[in-house]
Design a protein around this motif. Sequence first.
Motif: not given
Lengths: 109, 397
Positions: B16-17, B22-23, B50-51, B193-194
């Motif tokens: 899910g992440a 997620i960054e 890519d985090c 995107p956030y």
Amino acid sequence: MAIKIPKDREVPFGAITPAPVKQQDLFITSNWRIVRPIIDHEKCTRCFTCYASCPDSCWSYNEKEDKMEWNWKFCKGCQICIYECPADAISAAPELDFQDGVHRLEKPF
Amino acid sequence: MAKEMMLSGCAAAAQGAKFAEIEVTASYPIRPYTAIMMELAKMIANGELDCEFVHGEGEHAQVSIVLGASACGARAYVGSAGVGVTYAFELYSPVAGGRYPLQMAIADRTLDPPGDFGSEHTDAMSARDQGWLMGWASTPQEVLDNTLINYRVGEDPRVMLPQFVCQDGYFLSHIPDKVILPELAQVREFLPPYKAPHPLSPACPVSHGPQIRPDQGAPMDAQRAATFLVVPKVIEEAVADYNRIFGRNLAPWLEKFMMDDAEVAFFIQGAHANTCKSAIRHLRDQGLKAGMVRPRWVRPWPTQQIAEALANTKAVACVETSTSYGGATRGGNLIHEVSASLYDLDKRPLLTSFMAGLGGDVILLDDFYYMAKILKQMVEEKKTRQKVYWVGFEDET
């Protein structure tokens, strides 16, 4: 059900504000002060001990008038400057003795 | 084509992440949640994700790290279990109050009395009043669904709140089940995107988390409370979008099982609901009209939906999987809120609660039959003898 925040009690979203350049005027934090430091400019030697010892950076030097200046908006009345002043130039005065004292104001600041 | 995989709850959370792209994430080990971080580390090492992966020196640091990341505008992810959840407690209110929509996965673990590691919901339930969104999954599939739905709701500009995405330790976190993996393009459509409204940036300096005055505290609280009045609408929109984009059929608030004609109902959250459903099938074979209601959210609490779902039952049992020592019933937490939800009904069902599934205990079919027997007795006698039963510890005389 609805929650309404009165105009005079509005706060910034998440308390996020523009970064203060010098001081955060949106959040003034001195309304629990019981005493305030009073400086005697005659006795003061401009040694900057008060400036260096204040945890809230409430002392600054006014170059034009050649004197130390006190910031009433953030001073908590901790009296460290009074204790540290080598010239005995600062003394404590009860906040209630001042017309503009934080305890006298109906709505502090 | 959507892919299907066998995934444990932890692996599903990590997937899910990954799909949420997620960054920043921060880790510190504590079982059973650790497997989420192991999966994420593997994905990063394999170049699938890519985090930034930062090691915290404890859970307090973990949540501090993602708070900072979220304040800078990153989609941030963190997790913990048991005493790790409570060690980070100081951060929960500031994360919600500062409106950082980061996500924390919790795979439950008993708090130390001393040193049990089994699943119990008390760890996360202790943090339910800190202003986060919160809810329990009951299958690995739902863990993945909740991960995406929570980010979508939390990051909505009308909401801007962090989310606890909870799952039972071991029963769910470590037992694989079929999970449908979405397509990245679908996820991107569902979860844009956030965009932080006021990110920390040298280009546009802002001040986060300043000291405020006592008279500014109450309006901050009111501001947060007002947000929770908007959240239900956002959740319903998000779940409807999720169902449309992924071709699913998720209920926004409650899973209702055989509730159409139910006379007695179990109210239960998390993975024990799966055993409960088996028990209900057997109970129905024996002529007891039983049903189950499982809340998908604890915060916001689905008050209205619960009242409607239980209005036509005769007796309801909250199966408490967390403790509230010395509370109103001297038992668990759920009954407090269920009582409040049912109080305004014209005709209230009888209500009791069962302490079960504590400290990692499995709730057996036999335990559900024992509860059903008491529910049946309540219906026959038209009264509640006890507000709480400690399953397996009751003096039967």
